[in-house]
Design a protein around this motif. Structure first.
Motif, short mmCIF file in Angstrom:
data_model
loop_
_atom_site.label_atom_id
_atom_site.label_comp_id
_atom_site.label_asym_id
_atom_site.label_seq_id
_atom_site.Cartn_x
_atom_site.Cartn_y
_atom_site.Cartn_z
N GLN A 196 0.83 -1.20 0.00
CA GLN A 196 0.00 0.00 0.00
C GLN A 196 0.86 1.26 0.00
O GLN A 196 0.56 2.24 -0.69
N VAL A 197 1.95 1.23 0.77
CA VAL A 197 2.86 2.38 0.81
C VAL A 197 3.47 2.62 -0.57
O VAL A 197 3.52 3.76 -1.05
N LEU A 198 3.91 1.56 -1.21
CA LEU A 198 4.49 1.70 -2.55
C LEU A 198 3.45 2.21 -3.54
O LEU A 198 3.75 3.05 -4.41
N THR A 199 2.22 1.73 -3.41
CA THR A 199 1.14 2.19 -4.30
C THR A 199 0.88 3.67 -4.11
O THR A 199 0.70 4.42 -5.08
N ASP A 200 0.87 4.13 -2.86
CA ASP A 200 0.63 5.54 -2.56
C ASP A 200 1.75 6.42 -3.11
O ASP A 200 1.50 7.52 -3.63
N ILE A 201 2.99 5.95 -2.99
CA ILE A 201 4.13 6.73 -3.50
C ILE A 201 4.01 6.93 -5.00
O ILE A 201 4.20 8.04 -5.52
N LEU A 202 3.66 5.87 -5.71
CA LEU A 202 3.52 5.98 -7.17
C LEU A 202 2.34 6.87 -7.54
O LEU A 202 2.41 7.66 -8.49
N ALA A 203 1.25 6.76 -6.78
CA ALA A 203 0.05 7.54 -7.09
C ALA A 203 0.30 9.04 -6.91
O ALA A 203 -0.31 9.87 -7.61
N LYS A 204 1.20 9.41 -6.00
CA LYS A 204 1.45 10.82 -5.73
C LYS A 204 2.46 11.44 -6.71
O LYS A 204 2.60 12.66 -6.75
N ASP A 205 3.15 10.60 -7.47
CA ASP A 205 4.14 11.12 -8.41
C ASP A 205 3.46 11.37 -9.76
O ASP A 205 3.00 10.43 -10.41
N PRO A 206 3.38 12.63 -10.20
CA PRO A 206 2.67 12.94 -11.46
C PRO A 206 3.35 12.36 -12.70
O PRO A 206 2.73 12.29 -13.76
N VAL B 189 4.30 9.29 -13.03
CA VAL B 189 3.87 7.90 -13.20
C VAL B 189 2.51 7.88 -13.89
O VAL B 189 1.57 8.55 -13.47
N LEU B 190 2.40 7.09 -14.94
CA LEU B 190 1.15 7.00 -15.70
C LEU B 190 0.16 6.06 -15.00
O LEU B 190 0.56 5.04 -14.44
N SER B 191 -1.10 6.44 -15.08
CA SER B 191 -2.13 5.56 -14.49
C SER B 191 -2.48 4.41 -15.43
O SER B 191 -2.96 3.36 -14.99
N GLU B 192 -2.26 4.61 -16.72
CA GLU B 192 -2.47 3.57 -17.72
C GLU B 192 -1.23 3.46 -18.60
O GLU B 192 -0.79 4.48 -19.15
N PRO B 193 -0.65 2.29 -18.70
CA PRO B 193 -0.99 1.03 -18.02
C PRO B 193 -0.78 1.15 -16.50
O PRO B 193 0.09 1.89 -16.05
N GLU B 194 -1.55 0.41 -15.77
CA GLU B 194 -1.49 0.47 -14.31
C GLU B 194 -0.17 -0.11 -13.81
O GLU B 194 0.30 -1.14 -14.29
N PRO B 195 0.46 0.57 -12.85
CA PRO B 195 1.72 0.04 -12.29
C PRO B 195 1.51 -1.33 -11.64
O PRO B 195 0.46 -1.60 -11.06
N PHE B 196 2.53 -2.17 -11.75
CA PHE B 196 2.48 -3.48 -11.12
C PHE B 196 3.32 -3.46 -9.86
O PHE B 196 4.47 -3.01 -9.86
N PRO C 272 6.32 0.73 -12.63
CA PRO C 272 5.46 1.80 -13.15
C PRO C 272 5.80 2.12 -14.60
O PRO C 272 6.90 1.84 -15.08
N TRP C 273 4.85 2.74 -15.30
CA TRP C 273 5.04 3.19 -16.67
C TRP C 273 5.16 4.71 -16.68
O TRP C 273 4.41 5.40 -15.98
N VAL C 274 6.10 5.20 -17.49
CA VAL C 274 6.32 6.64 -17.58
C VAL C 274 6.55 7.02 -19.04
O VAL C 274 6.80 6.15 -19.89
#
Length: 235
Positions: free
Chosen positions: A187-197, A199-206, A223-225
Protein backbone atom coordinates in the motif's frame (compact mmCIF):
# COMPACT_ATOMS: atom_id res chain seq x y z
CA UNK A 1 49.00 16.69 -99.42
CA UNK A 2 45.52 15.26 -99.75
CA UNK A 3 46.46 12.38 -97.42
CA UNK A 4 47.81 14.78 -94.80
CA UNK A 5 44.71 16.93 -95.10
CA UNK A 6 42.50 13.89 -94.65
CA UNK A 7 44.44 12.77 -91.58
CA UNK A 8 44.24 16.25 -90.09
CA UNK A 9 40.51 16.34 -90.75
CA UNK A 10 40.05 12.96 -89.06
CA UNK A 11 42.08 14.08 -86.04
CA UNK A 12 40.12 17.29 -85.71
CA UNK A 13 36.87 15.38 -86.08
CA UNK A 14 37.93 12.91 -83.39
CA UNK A 15 38.92 15.75 -81.07
CA UNK A 16 35.58 17.48 -81.64
CA UNK A 17 33.69 14.24 -80.98
CA UNK A 18 35.76 13.64 -77.84
CA UNK A 19 34.99 17.15 -76.59
CA UNK A 20 31.31 16.61 -77.34
CA UNK A 21 31.39 13.35 -75.36
CA UNK A 22 33.02 15.12 -72.41
CA UNK A 23 30.49 17.96 -72.60
CA UNK A 24 27.57 15.53 -72.78
CA UNK A 25 29.04 13.58 -69.87
CA UNK A 26 29.50 16.74 -67.81
CA UNK A 27 26.00 18.06 -68.38
CA UNK A 28 24.51 14.58 -68.15
CA UNK A 29 26.17 14.16 -64.76
CA UNK A 30 24.74 17.47 -63.55
CA UNK A 31 21.24 16.53 -64.72
CA UNK A 32 21.42 13.01 -63.25
CA UNK A 33 22.78 14.30 -59.94
CA UNK A 34 20.04 16.93 -59.78
CA UNK A 35 17.35 14.32 -60.42
CA UNK A 36 18.69 11.87 -57.85
CA UNK A 37 19.12 14.65 -55.27
CA UNK A 38 15.55 15.82 -55.79
CA UNK A 39 14.18 12.29 -55.56
CA UNK A 40 16.09 11.45 -52.38
CA UNK A 41 15.32 14.79 -50.72
CA UNK A 42 11.60 14.38 -51.46
CA UNK A 43 11.80 11.05 -49.65
CA UNK A 44 13.53 12.85 -46.76
CA UNK A 45 16.68 10.77 -47.10
CA UNK A 46 19.51 11.65 -44.75
CA UNK A 47 21.60 14.53 -46.20
CA UNK A 48 24.84 12.59 -45.67
CA UNK A 49 23.59 9.75 -47.86
CA UNK A 50 22.22 12.18 -50.46
CA UNK A 51 25.59 13.89 -50.78
CA UNK A 52 27.51 10.63 -50.99
CA UNK A 53 25.25 9.08 -53.65
CA UNK A 54 25.30 12.31 -55.67
CA UNK A 55 29.10 12.50 -55.62
CA UNK A 56 29.44 8.81 -56.48
CA UNK A 57 27.04 9.12 -59.42
CA UNK A 58 28.81 12.24 -60.68
CA UNK A 59 32.22 10.54 -60.52
CA UNK A 60 30.92 7.42 -62.30
CA UNK A 61 29.39 9.38 -65.20
CA UNK A 62 32.44 11.63 -65.63
CA UNK A 63 34.77 8.61 -65.57
CA UNK A 64 32.67 6.80 -68.17
CA UNK A 65 32.63 9.91 -70.39
CA UNK A 66 36.40 10.34 -70.03
CA UNK A 67 37.09 6.73 -71.06
CA UNK A 68 34.67 7.06 -74.00
CA UNK A 69 36.44 10.27 -75.10
CA UNK A 70 39.82 8.52 -74.99
CA UNK A 71 38.39 5.73 -77.14
CA UNK A 72 37.13 8.29 -79.64
CA UNK A 73 40.67 9.67 -79.90
CA UNK A 74 41.92 6.21 -80.82
CA UNK A 75 43.56 5.50 -77.47
CA UNK A 76 43.29 1.87 -76.36
CA UNK A 77 41.04 1.87 -73.29
CA UNK A 78 40.77 -1.87 -72.65
CA UNK A 79 43.98 -1.96 -70.64
CA UNK A 80 42.96 1.23 -68.83
CA UNK A 81 39.64 -0.32 -67.80
CA UNK A 82 41.49 -3.45 -66.65
CA UNK A 83 43.90 -1.37 -64.57
CA UNK A 84 41.06 0.61 -63.02
CA UNK A 85 39.20 -2.63 -62.25
CA UNK A 86 42.26 -4.23 -60.67
CA UNK A 87 42.92 -1.11 -58.62
CA UNK A 88 39.31 -1.07 -57.49
CA UNK A 89 39.53 -4.71 -56.43
CA UNK A 90 42.74 -4.11 -54.50
CA UNK A 91 41.27 -1.07 -52.77
CA UNK A 92 38.10 -3.00 -51.99
CA UNK A 93 40.04 -5.81 -50.33
CA UNK A 94 42.17 -3.36 -48.37
CA UNK A 95 39.11 -1.43 -47.20
CA UNK A 96 36.87 -4.45 -46.62
CA UNK A 97 35.88 -3.42 -43.09
CA UNK A 98 35.32 0.21 -44.08
CA UNK A 99 33.16 -0.82 -47.03
CA UNK A 100 31.17 -3.08 -44.71
CA UNK A 101 30.61 -0.14 -42.36
CA UNK A 102 29.61 1.99 -45.33
CA UNK A 103 27.06 -0.57 -46.55
CA UNK A 104 25.67 -0.83 -43.01
CA UNK A 105 25.45 2.96 -42.79
CA UNK A 106 23.48 3.10 -46.03
CA UNK A 107 21.06 0.48 -44.69
CA UNK A 108 20.58 2.42 -41.45
CA UNK A 109 19.96 5.69 -43.29
CA UNK A 110 17.58 4.13 -45.82
CA UNK A 111 15.52 1.95 -43.47
CA UNK A 112 15.69 4.50 -40.62
CA UNK A 113 16.04 1.97 -37.85
CA UNK A 114 17.44 4.75 -35.69
CA UNK A 115 17.62 8.53 -35.93
CA UNK A 116 19.25 11.41 -34.11
CA UNK A 117 17.91 11.81 -30.59
CA UNK A 118 16.94 8.15 -30.14
CA UNK A 119 18.09 6.26 -27.05
CA UNK A 120 19.45 2.92 -28.21
CA UNK A 121 21.30 -0.09 -26.87
CA UNK A 122 23.58 -1.87 -29.33
CA UNK A 123 27.10 -3.27 -29.56
CA UNK A 124 27.29 -3.30 -25.76
CA UNK A 125 26.60 0.45 -25.48
CA UNK A 126 23.60 2.47 -24.29
CA UNK A 127 23.37 6.09 -25.35
CA UNK A 128 21.63 8.87 -27.24
CA UNK A 129 22.22 8.98 -30.99
CA UNK A 130 23.89 12.31 -31.75
CA UNK A 131 25.05 11.85 -35.34
CA UNK A 132 24.49 9.24 -38.03
CA UNK A 133 27.45 9.08 -40.40
CA UNK A 134 28.19 6.86 -43.37
CA UNK A 135 30.82 4.79 -41.55
CA UNK A 136 29.95 5.19 -37.86
CA UNK A 137 27.28 6.37 -35.44
CA UNK A 138 28.06 8.83 -32.65
CA UNK A 139 26.45 8.13 -29.27
CA UNK A 140 26.44 10.10 -26.02
CA UNK A 141 26.30 7.96 -22.89
CA UNK A 142 24.61 8.78 -19.60
CA UNK A 143 27.93 9.89 -18.08
CA UNK A 144 28.52 12.32 -21.00
CA UNK A 145 31.00 10.21 -22.94
CA UNK A 146 31.07 10.26 -26.74
CA UNK A 147 31.35 6.85 -28.39
CA UNK A 148 31.76 6.20 -32.10
CA UNK A 149 30.29 2.80 -32.99
CA UNK A 150 31.12 1.32 -36.43
CA UNK A 151 27.90 0.87 -38.37
CA UNK A 152 28.85 -2.72 -39.16
CA UNK A 153 28.61 -3.57 -35.46
CA UNK A 154 25.22 -1.88 -35.18
CA UNK A 155 23.72 -3.79 -38.10
CA UNK A 156 25.38 -7.05 -37.06
CA UNK A 157 23.91 -6.89 -33.55
CA UNK A 158 20.45 -6.51 -32.06
CA UNK A 159 19.45 -2.85 -31.81
CA UNK A 160 17.14 -1.95 -28.94
CA UNK A 161 15.52 1.41 -29.67
CA UNK A 162 13.96 2.81 -26.52
CA UNK A 163 12.52 5.85 -28.32
CA UNK A 164 10.21 4.26 -30.87
CA UNK A 165 7.41 4.00 -28.31
CA UNK A 166 6.13 6.93 -26.30
CA UNK A 167 6.32 5.18 -22.93
CA UNK A 168 8.67 2.90 -21.02
CA UNK A 169 8.35 0.64 -18.01
CA UNK A 170 10.71 1.08 -15.08
CA UNK A 171 11.69 -2.15 -13.33
CA UNK A 172 12.49 -1.53 -9.66
CA UNK A 173 13.14 -3.95 -6.80
CA UNK A 174 12.64 -3.06 -3.13
CA UNK A 175 13.57 -5.39 -0.29
CA UNK A 176 11.82 -5.40 3.09
CA UNK A 177 12.29 -7.39 6.26
CA UNK A 178 10.53 -10.70 6.77
CA UNK A 179 8.86 -9.13 9.81
CA UNK A 180 7.26 -6.39 7.69
CA UNK A 181 3.55 -6.30 6.97
CA UNK A 182 3.54 -7.12 3.25
CA UNK A 183 0.08 -5.70 2.61
CA UNK A 184 1.11 -2.43 4.25
CA UNK A 185 4.35 -2.34 2.23
CA UNK A 186 2.40 -2.78 -0.98
CA UNK A 187 0.00 0.00 0.00
CA UNK A 188 2.86 2.38 0.81
CA UNK A 189 4.49 1.70 -2.55
CA UNK A 190 1.14 2.19 -4.30
CA UNK A 191 0.63 5.54 -2.56
CA UNK A 192 4.13 6.73 -3.50
CA UNK A 193 3.52 5.98 -7.17
CA UNK A 194 0.05 7.54 -7.09
CA UNK A 195 1.45 10.82 -5.73
CA UNK A 196 4.14 11.12 -8.41
CA UNK A 197 2.67 12.94 -11.46
CA UNK A 198 5.30 11.39 -13.73
CA UNK A 199 3.87 7.90 -13.20
CA UNK A 200 1.15 7.00 -15.70
CA UNK A 201 -2.13 5.56 -14.49
CA UNK A 202 -2.47 3.57 -17.72
CA UNK A 203 -0.99 1.03 -18.02
CA UNK A 204 -1.49 0.47 -14.31
CA UNK A 205 1.72 0.04 -12.29
CA UNK A 206 2.48 -3.48 -11.12
CA UNK A 207 3.49 -4.10 -7.50
CA UNK A 208 3.99 -7.60 -6.14
CA UNK A 209 6.33 -9.98 -4.37
CA UNK A 210 9.17 -10.92 -6.70
CA UNK A 211 11.16 -13.36 -4.57
CA UNK A 212 11.87 -14.53 -1.06
CA UNK A 213 15.56 -13.70 -0.80
CA UNK A 214 17.98 -14.77 1.91
CA UNK A 215 17.66 -11.59 3.99
CA UNK A 216 14.58 -9.89 2.56
CA UNK A 217 11.29 -10.14 0.78
CA UNK A 218 11.80 -8.43 -2.57
CA UNK A 219 8.99 -6.48 -4.20
CA UNK A 220 8.85 -5.84 -7.95
CA UNK A 221 7.67 -2.29 -8.65
CA UNK A 222 6.99 -1.60 -12.33
CA UNK A 223 5.46 1.80 -13.15
CA UNK A 224 5.04 3.19 -16.67
CA UNK A 225 6.32 6.64 -17.58
CA UNK A 226 6.84 8.79 -20.65
CA UNK A 227 10.26 8.43 -22.27
CA UNK A 228 11.38 11.86 -21.11
CA UNK A 229 10.74 10.90 -17.47
CA UNK A 230 12.42 7.50 -17.51
CA UNK A 231 15.90 8.44 -16.30
CA UNK A 232 14.82 11.16 -13.81
CA UNK A 233 12.38 8.78 -12.14
CA UNK A 234 14.76 5.82 -12.24
CA UNK A 235 17.41 7.69 -10.26
Amino acid sequence: MTYQTGMLTMMLTSIVYALVILAVGYWGAKIAVGLIRGLMERRETDPALVGFVANLLNAAIITFAFIAALGQLGIETTSLVAVVGAAGLAIGLALKDSLGNFAAGVMILIFRQIKSGDVIEAAGVIGVVETLNIFSTQLKTGDNKTIFVPNGKLVGDNIINYSTKGTRRIDLVYGVSYEANLAQVKQVLTDILAKDPRVLSEPEPFIGVLELAYNSVNFAVRPWVENANYWPLLF
